[in-house]
Scaffold this motif. Sequence first.
Motif, PDB file in Angstrom:
ATOM      1  N   GLN A   1      -5.019   7.316   7.985  1.00 19.52           N
ATOM      2  CA  GLN A   1      -5.089   6.575   6.681  1.00 19.52           C
ATOM      3  C   GLN A   1      -5.230   5.010   7.376  1.00 19.52           C
ATOM      4  N   PRO A   2      -6.589   4.712   8.043  1.00 23.09           N
ATOM      5  CA  PRO A   2      -6.670   3.328   8.557  1.00 23.09           C
ATOM      6  C   PRO A   2      -6.931   2.354   7.871  1.00 23.09           C
ATOM      7  N   TRP A   3      -5.644   1.803   7.089  1.00 21.61           N
ATOM      8  CA  TRP A   3      -6.091   0.875   6.141  1.00 21.61           C
ATOM      9  C   TRP A   3      -6.377  -0.632   7.046  1.00 21.61           C
ATOM     10  N   ALA A   4      -6.012  -0.564   8.210  1.00 25.57           N
ATOM     11  CA  ALA A   4      -5.984  -1.960   8.876  1.00 25.57           C
ATOM     12  C   ALA A   4      -7.446  -2.590   8.832  1.00 25.57           C
ATOM     13  N   ALA A   5      -8.306  -1.674   8.942  1.00 25.15           N
ATOM     14  CA  ALA A   5      -9.895  -2.041   8.944  1.00 25.15           C
ATOM     15  C   ALA A   5     -10.155  -2.650   7.521  1.00 25.15           C
ATOM     16  N   TYR A   6      -9.746  -1.860   6.500  1.00 23.51           N
ATOM     17  CA  TYR A   6     -10.168  -2.312   5.184  1.00 23.51           C
ATOM     18  C   TYR A   6      -9.410  -3.725   4.719  1.00 23.51           C
ATOM     19  N   VAL A   7      -8.345  -3.878   5.227  1.00 22.86           N
ATOM     20  CA  VAL A   7      -7.764  -5.164   4.924  1.00 22.86           C
ATOM     21  C   VAL A   7      -8.311  -6.311   5.676  1.00 22.86           C
ATOM     22  N   THR A   8      -8.356  -5.987   6.969  1.00 22.53           N
ATOM     23  CA  THR A   8      -8.808  -7.343   7.855  1.00 22.53           C
ATOM     24  C   THR A   8     -10.225  -7.355   7.146  1.00 22.53           C
ATOM     25  N   ASN A   9     -11.226  -6.623   6.864  1.00 16.30           N
ATOM     26  CA  ASN A   9     -12.495  -6.904   6.410  1.00 16.30           C
ATOM     27  C   ASN A   9     -12.432  -7.535   4.955  1.00 16.30           C
ATOM     28  N   ALA A  10     -11.482  -7.250   4.465  1.00 15.88           N
ATOM     29  CA  ALA A  10     -11.151  -7.951   2.924  1.00 15.88           C
ATOM     30  C   ALA A  10     -10.996  -9.311   3.242  1.00 15.88           C
ATOM     31  N   ILE A  11      -9.987  -9.780   4.269  1.00 18.87           N
ATOM     32  CA  ILE A  11      -9.545 -10.999   4.458  1.00 18.87           C
ATOM     33  C   ILE A  11     -10.888 -11.605   5.017  1.00 18.87           C
ATOM     34  N   LYS A  12     -11.657 -11.193   5.954  1.00 20.07           N
ATOM     35  CA  LYS A  12     -12.748 -11.940   6.169  1.00 20.07           C
ATOM     36  C   LYS A  12     -13.953 -12.078   5.182  1.00 20.07           C
ATOM     37  N   ALA A  13     -13.915 -11.364   4.380  1.00 19.77           N
ATOM     38  CA  ALA A  13     -14.983 -11.438   3.117  1.00 19.77           C
ATOM     39  C   ALA A  13     -14.529 -12.595   2.365  1.00 19.77           C
ATOM     40  N   ARG A  14     -13.202 -12.884   2.404  1.00 20.79           N
ATOM     41  CA  ARG A  14     -12.579 -13.840   1.634  1.00 20.79           C
ATOM     42  C   ARG A  14     -12.717 -15.330   2.202  1.00 20.79           C
ATOM     43  N   GLU A  15     -12.140 -15.210   3.563  1.00 22.53           N
ATOM     44  CA  GLU A  15     -12.054 -16.519   4.202  1.00 22.53           C
ATOM     45  C   GLU A  15     -13.214 -16.886   4.857  1.00 22.53           C
ATOM     46  N   LEU A  16     -14.100 -16.047   5.666  1.00 26.34           N
ATOM     47  CA  LEU A  16     -15.060 -16.436   6.424  1.00 26.34           C
ATOM     48  C   LEU A  16     -16.659 -16.291   5.979  1.00 26.34           C
ATOM     49  N   PHE A  17     -16.823 -15.596   4.872  1.00 23.82           N
ATOM     50  CA  PHE A  17     -18.131 -15.368   4.202  1.00 23.82           C
ATOM     51  C   PHE A  17     -18.177 -15.969   2.897  1.00 23.82           C
ATOM     52  N   ALA A  18     -18.686 -17.195   2.865  1.00 25.66           N
ATOM     53  CA  ALA A  18     -18.711 -17.697   1.529  1.00 25.66           C
ATOM     54  C   ALA A  18     -19.768 -17.369   0.794  1.00 25.66           C
ATOM     55  N   LYS A  19     -19.915 -17.188  -0.632  1.00 23.56           N
ATOM     56  CA  LYS A  19     -21.137 -16.868  -1.376  1.00 23.56           C
ATOM     57  C   LYS A  19     -21.985 -18.233  -1.477  1.00 23.56           C
ATOM     58  N   ASP A  20     -23.252 -18.021  -1.490  1.00 23.52           N
ATOM     59  CA  ASP A  20     -24.493 -18.808  -1.428  1.00 23.52           C
ATOM     60  C   ASP A  20     -24.387 -19.690  -0.227  1.00 23.52           C
TER      61      ASP A  20
ATOM     62  N   LEU B   1       0.593  -1.180   0.170  1.00 19.90           N
ATOM     63  CA  LEU B   1      -0.107   0.031  -0.006  1.00 19.90           C
ATOM     64  C   LEU B   1       0.862   1.107  -0.163  1.00 19.90           C
ATOM     65  N   GLN B   2       2.126   1.154   0.182  1.00 22.34           N
ATOM     66  CA  GLN B   2       3.052   2.422   0.327  1.00 22.34           C
ATOM     67  C   GLN B   2       2.744   3.007   1.249  1.00 22.34           C
ATOM     68  N   VAL B   3       2.294   2.471   2.305  1.00 24.68           N
ATOM     69  CA  VAL B   3       2.111   3.496   3.869  1.00 24.68           C
ATOM     70  C   VAL B   3       3.162   3.175   4.751  1.00 24.68           C
ATOM     71  N   LYS B   4       3.497   3.930   5.729  1.00 24.25           N
ATOM     72  CA  LYS B   4       4.387   3.492   6.945  1.00 24.25           C
ATOM     73  C   LYS B   4       3.642   2.839   7.913  1.00 24.25           C
ATOM     74  N   ASP B   5       2.450   2.892   8.287  1.00 27.11           N
ATOM     75  CA  ASP B   5       1.672   2.482   9.264  1.00 27.11           C
ATOM     76  C   ASP B   5       0.194   2.130   8.892  1.00 27.11           C
ATOM     77  N   LEU B   6       0.225   0.765   8.938  1.00 23.99           N
ATOM     78  CA  LEU B   6      -1.408   0.227   8.480  1.00 23.99           C
ATOM     79  C   LEU B   6      -2.450   0.716   9.609  1.00 23.99           C
ATOM     80  N   PHE B   7      -1.968   1.200  10.708  1.00 27.38           N
ATOM     81  CA  PHE B   7      -2.789   1.322  11.748  1.00 27.38           C
ATOM     82  C   PHE B   7      -2.909   3.068  11.681  1.00 27.38           C
ATOM     83  N   ASN B   8      -2.534   3.732  11.029  1.00 31.28           N
ATOM     84  CA  ASN B   8      -2.339   5.396  11.102  1.00 31.28           C
ATOM     85  C   ASN B   8      -4.089   5.809  10.990  1.00 31.28           C
ATOM     86  N   PRO B   9      -4.259   6.522  12.097  1.00 29.29           N
ATOM     87  CA  PRO B   9      -5.692   6.715  12.168  1.00 29.29           C
ATOM     88  C   PRO B   9      -5.916   7.863  11.000  1.00 29.29           C
TER      89      PRO B   9
END
Length: 703
Positions: A70-89, A60-68
């Motif tokens: 640019q809080p990328w951490a929430a977007y990344v963890t949600n993306a992983i959740k959507a991929r791993e824990l929430f299956a289509k159909d 992402l070319q950021v120094k801190d994923l948890f920087n308030p």
Amino acid sequence: MTECDRVGLLATEFDCLPRRYATASKLANSLLPTEHYTADEKMMTVALTEKGTAYAEAALQVKDLFNPQQPWAAYVTNAIKARELFAKDKAYIVKDGEALIIDEFSGRVMAGRRWGDGLHQAIEAKEGLTVQAETEVIASITYQSLFRRYAKLSAMSGTALTEAEEFSTIYGLSVVAVPPVLPRQRVDLPNAVYKSVKGKSSAALNELMGMHRSGRPVLVGTTSVDASQAFSDKLTALGVKHEVLNAKPESIAREAEIIAQAGRKGAVTIATNMAGRGTDILLGGSPSAMARLRVREALAAAAGIAVPPVSPDFYPCALDEDTLGWIADAAKAYVADAPPPAAATSSSSSSSSSSSSSSSSALSIANDPRLQSLDEKLAVAASAAAVEEGSVEDLAREAFEAVRQAFDEVLSPERQEVAELGGLHVIGTNLHESRRIDDQLRGRSGRQGDPGSTHFFLSLEDRIFRLFGADKVKGVLDFLRVAEDQPLESEKVTETVQSVQDGVERYYYELRKGLFDFDEVIAAQREAVYAQRDRALRTDAAATLKALHVATAAVVRDIFEANWKGRASADGALAMTLATKLGQFFPALATLDGLEGKQRAEAEAIATTAAAAALDAKVAQLDGVRAGLAYESARYLTLLQTDNLWKAHMKAMNFVKDFAGLKVYNQQKPIDVYREEGLRLYERMQVAMRQNVVFSFFAYKPR
């Protein structure tokens, strides 16, 4: 080119909300399980590893994923959740460009519901859909707290006995088992447990084929849309005619038709947990449901209303001239009484590749207000409700009764034949996390004293066994080289199955109990804030302005409390500071000369009197513009600040809840931490509320 370069991500994409989710979704697809993140299916949580955090920051070319900022951490963890824990159909379906949640208990689509905290947007990005705006919670209450607001509570359910402890603990209700009028003839066969999913599926399919060849109707219960589709594909390959009832629109549109014939001889029905809710599966078919559909079809055709077509062999017989005459009379009356068709509207919303024209058509038909109105009239006609003589409902009732009687005469011999064969056989392909759902599936068979049977086929690879135990048993079976197609029938396995499901129920009960305990903390705050809001809505002008005077005095006290620290009397610097702070809140404040050298009580009294005079002047100014404007302004600003601060308070309390859970490692009870921090946040909210209302009121300048 490095790995991060190949991901093709830029931090500058953070400027656009949909791009944030799309960027995080692309990143999630490049992350590796275990190496970059861990996923806990039981807790439904994900966590980045140190290597995963470093990888994401580089990509992402950021120094801190948890920087308030640019809080990328929430977007990344949600993306992983959507991929791993929430299956289509399974957790959701995609239809007409939207991701629709499937209720895990009923198997139905939860229209209008969206996951919060950016998770739904992450799923939309995962599926390549249009990312909709994030929703904001403006009020929330748990089901438990909502039900407890009623003065009296009672209910009836065929599966409440397993949840007696929860009813007693949370609602103070006792559960009483009422014996059936007719003795139960259903046979519940012992669970057949297999080592693998493949062995379980083969055994379930073999039993289904055997029952089907004998002529018994079979209902196969699945836990997800994809599972029902997989079973359907197997039957299609074998040339077995069957029906599928799940959360897909084209299936829901035919629910009444499918359930009406699910008990007919040789019928095979595959359904998720929604099977038969509110409708009995009658042996030999349901003449009432068929009659209602036949009358509906005729009335809709006469009025030009589209309805889902039934299968060619759905109706058991042709109707005589007299019965067709009743239907024609009802149709004629309905056409004269029916509302005109609504103007056609075009939609430009895009549909995903998984959406089909049939699902779109089924949805548009189901949402037709004229069809909904027709169904309401038919519901009255098919009931024992009083109707006006000669009305549409009255004529529709005559037609319905005539059709029902004709169908019943034809279906009665088939009903007797199916009963002699053993009735409806239910096959369960998985255990649910709640025994109530399994019992509901079993309850589709053996209704009203009918014969029937149920048989559940399980695998030690099923989700609840993977998450809640049985891994040791599977290890022993692997060691003993037990075949995949060999059912496990030892007492040890039976005990394991029972203990696993008991553990699952206990686990989720504790989660619900914990949620209820946490909500009880905020419930008192919620009631107090709602009472404040109600007073602001209902009190008259005099009471509202009196409350504003009280708030003004409290703000003066707040200013003194914040600035008067350990002083015996006010010196020149303190007097100037107080005058400046008071002037910020009360611009029309008269001069405050004379505070210097005064004791706090005396100085505060002087300032309070001056602030009250300034308030009176402001009220006079506003009422001079228009009579009652001061009252309207005060009420509006109070409601506005109450709503905004309560929303912020709920969000803060959610953060506290997450933080409180970590206090377990510090030997502290999370509920105690939540209660203490919640009280402090509530007190701060009350201070902010009066300060914001007073400041806004004095700053208000009407045009």
